[in-house]
Design a protein around this motif. Sequence first.
Motif, PDB file in Angstrom:
ATOM      1  N   GLU A  37      13.381  31.778   3.157  1.00 42.43           N
ATOM      2  CA  GLU A  37      13.884  33.192   3.583  1.00 42.43           C
ATOM      3  C   GLU A  37      13.603  34.542   3.747  1.00 42.43           C
ATOM      4  OE1 GLU A  37      17.947  33.317   3.354  1.00 42.43           O
ATOM      5  OE2 GLU A  37      18.448  31.368   3.295  1.00 42.43           O
ATOM      6  N   PRO A  38      13.123  35.483   5.003  1.00 45.70           N
ATOM      7  CA  PRO A  38      12.901  36.696   4.905  1.00 45.70           C
ATOM      8  C   PRO A  38      13.839  37.451   3.635  1.00 45.70           C
ATOM      9  CG  PRO A  38      14.409  36.398   6.579  1.00 45.70           C
ATOM     10  CD  PRO A  38      14.063  35.007   5.790  1.00 45.70           C
ATOM     11  N   PRO A  39      13.346  38.377   3.431  1.00 44.66           N
ATOM     12  CA  PRO A  39      14.109  39.201   2.040  1.00 44.66           C
ATOM     13  C   PRO A  39      15.830  40.153   3.076  1.00 44.66           C
ATOM     14  CG  PRO A  39      12.116  40.247   2.480  1.00 44.66           C
ATOM     15  CD  PRO A  39      11.956  39.550   3.115  1.00 44.66           C
ATOM     16  N   ILE A  40      16.815  40.132   1.917  1.00 44.78           N
ATOM     17  CA  ILE A  40      17.852  40.690   2.646  1.00 44.78           C
ATOM     18  C   ILE A  40      17.596  42.324   2.538  1.00 44.78           C
ATOM     19  CG2 ILE A  40      19.884  40.849   2.423  1.00 44.78           C
ATOM     20  CD1 ILE A  40      19.815  37.958   0.534  1.00 44.78           C
ATOM     21  N   ALA A  41      17.553  43.229   3.500  1.00 46.48           N
ATOM     22  CA  ALA A  41      17.387  44.163   3.722  1.00 46.48           C
ATOM     23  C   ALA A  41      18.932  45.228   2.986  1.00 46.48           C
ATOM     24  CB  ALA A  41      17.285  44.567   4.701  1.00 46.48           C
TER      25      ALA A  41
ATOM     26  N   ALA B 114      25.512  42.544  -7.449  1.00 53.23           N
ATOM     27  CA  ALA B 114      24.925  42.340  -8.831  1.00 53.23           C
ATOM     28  C   ALA B 114      24.742  43.354  -8.676  1.00 53.23           C
ATOM     29  CB  ALA B 114      24.268  40.906  -9.274  1.00 53.23           C
ATOM     30  N   GLN B 115      23.905  43.769 -10.341  1.00 56.71           N
ATOM     31  CA  GLN B 115      23.433  44.905 -10.271  1.00 56.71           C
ATOM     32  C   GLN B 115      22.347  44.523  -9.309  1.00 56.71           C
ATOM     33  OE1 GLN B 115      22.576  46.422 -13.952  1.00 56.71           O
ATOM     34  NE2 GLN B 115      22.629  48.401 -13.681  1.00 56.71           N
ATOM     35  N   GLY B 116      21.395  45.389  -8.829  1.00 55.87           N
ATOM     36  CA  GLY B 116      20.139  45.367  -7.711  1.00 55.87           C
ATOM     37  C   GLY B 116      19.774  43.990  -6.749  1.00 55.87           C
ATOM     38  N   SER B 117      21.332  43.687  -6.790  1.00 59.49           N
ATOM     39  CA  SER B 117      21.428  42.970  -5.131  1.00 59.49           C
ATOM     40  C   SER B 117      21.330  43.264  -3.966  1.00 59.49           C
ATOM     41  CB  SER B 117      22.236  41.757  -5.596  1.00 59.49           C
ATOM     42  OG  SER B 117      22.544  41.145  -3.929  1.00 59.49           O
ATOM     43  N   ASN B 118      21.169  43.366  -3.234  1.00 55.60           N
ATOM     44  CA  ASN B 118      21.438  43.498  -2.029  1.00 55.60           C
ATOM     45  C   ASN B 118      22.900  43.217  -1.163  1.00 55.60           C
ATOM     46  OD1 ASN B 118      19.535  45.589  -2.040  1.00 55.60           O
ATOM     47  ND2 ASN B 118      18.112  44.248  -1.061  1.00 55.60           N
TER      48      ASN B 118
END
Length: 505
Positions: A263-267, A288-292
């Motif tokens: 999957e393309p990364p989540i912006a 979560a910490q750092g999650s988009n």
Amino acid sequence: MLTEWVRVFGRLHPILLHLPIGLLGGLAALEFVTLFRKGIVSRGAISIVAWLTAASAVMSATTGWVLSDEAGYGGDTLETHEWLGISVAAASVVVALLHALSRGGTRVPVLAAYRVALVATMGGLLPAGHFGSTLVRGEGFLTEPLRAEDAVSATATSTYARLIAPIFSARCMTCHSESKKKGGLTLENEAGIIGGGVDGAVIVEGKPEQSEMIKRLRLPESDRDHMPPKGKGQPTAEEIGRIEAWIAAGAPFEGNVPGLEPEPPIAPPDPNAVARLEQALVHVEAQAQGSNLLWIDFAGAAAKTTDATAAELLTPLLDQVEQLSLGHCGITDATMALVAQMRHLRRLDVRATGVTDAGIAALAHHEKLEELILVQTKLTDAAVSHLAALPALKRVYLWHSGVSEDVALKLHEQRASLEIEAGDVRDAAVVETEKDLQLTNTAPVAGAPPGAEVLAPVNTTCPVTDRAVDPAYRIVYKGRVVGFCCPKCPPQFWADPEKYASKLP
Ligand code: HEC
């Protein structure tokens, strides 16, 4: 009975075959030494070794021949191995005979013939052993460490070559290759995979659940039909899922299967959109910490939220929403159409909203939705077929949703792994599950007079913890809006409202 014992005899082959190898080597070594020091080993002793070699070689060949009859082996490799094995056995007998003939005196030609035969037999042993190990270990076992790993997958163009073939190659090909077709099946190439095994096709294009391959991969490891057999290297759950998704997509050997590609990364979420949500008193938090990925909870703004406001606030964040609570909002199926576009959504709470069957239908085949709270919605039994079509769904709450218990039960029979909460319980129990589910407070509507606007809390410190109030967590108690610091406090407040209410201004 006899045939059973014959089969056992056949299975001695892997043990017995080592005897002639060792003995023949020993015989050659003895002869080699006597070249330099005549008489160091008696001819009689050498003769014993020569006959033992011949006997063990004949035994190996016979057991091997019996074993080859058992299901699983076949093809050119087996045939070559068989002929080489039989030749080595015959040659060993010739060696023993020539040795016996040479003993009488100094019949030089016989002695020379004996030596030549011995060397030739040794020479035959190498390829016989090699083809035998190819049978057991699969093609290229010997040179495997020399080959660069996954050389194919980096340059391969199709999803099959990149993501599926390497699984077969790593987990199945020791038994299902061109040279070793156990169960008549080779997974080495397209023709073999399509051709299937002795029991016919192993994949049904588009229907993983009907495919023999998936059935066997999914059987418990203890089942004798489980693949790969117990104790052999097992594919991971992710790998099985990948094969399943590939079959579901029609098992194509060319081209890409979009769902299988990484999957393309989540912006990152648009900060302005997040700020607008916060201004509207909607709770937004990173998963979560750092999650988009985001958890968005409309509890605090439920009474003011309509399809229009939901669309305005959520449209910029469609790619980021993983958990969404719209409980008690004034939303309808229009918002469900929007929700269907949230490709990372795992949990959706639309309790006590105007959602109908059409709203559930709009979610059609959503790939990630795992949990769905539909308590107090406006569904009918027809919604159940749409629920059954959600592939990732693990848990669904259906109290007072309009779905009858019978039909909910049928859904459960259809999808045994799906947890369905549909018991005929009163509202009290609904409230109770809110605690279990660790939802943020959804009580404003429960306590507020119908149609009341939810206003700013009357307090600035949480009555339970004395910490600062987060306006996202509010309830209405005796006509007043009470704020809390976190979602854990409202249930505690409700446990003994009088005690905490005394702390309110
Ligand atoms: C250690 C050897 C071994 C490995 C590894 C192995 N298999 Fe098998 N497989 C067998 C044998 C033996 C049979 C035939 C006996 C049977 O039907 O259970 C068989 C049969 C099958 C069949 C049924 C063929 C038919 O038509 O009856 C399928 C499907 C299958 N294997 C799939 C797989 C897959 C997929 C893998 C890899 C993930 C795999 N196997 C790995 C030994 C193996």
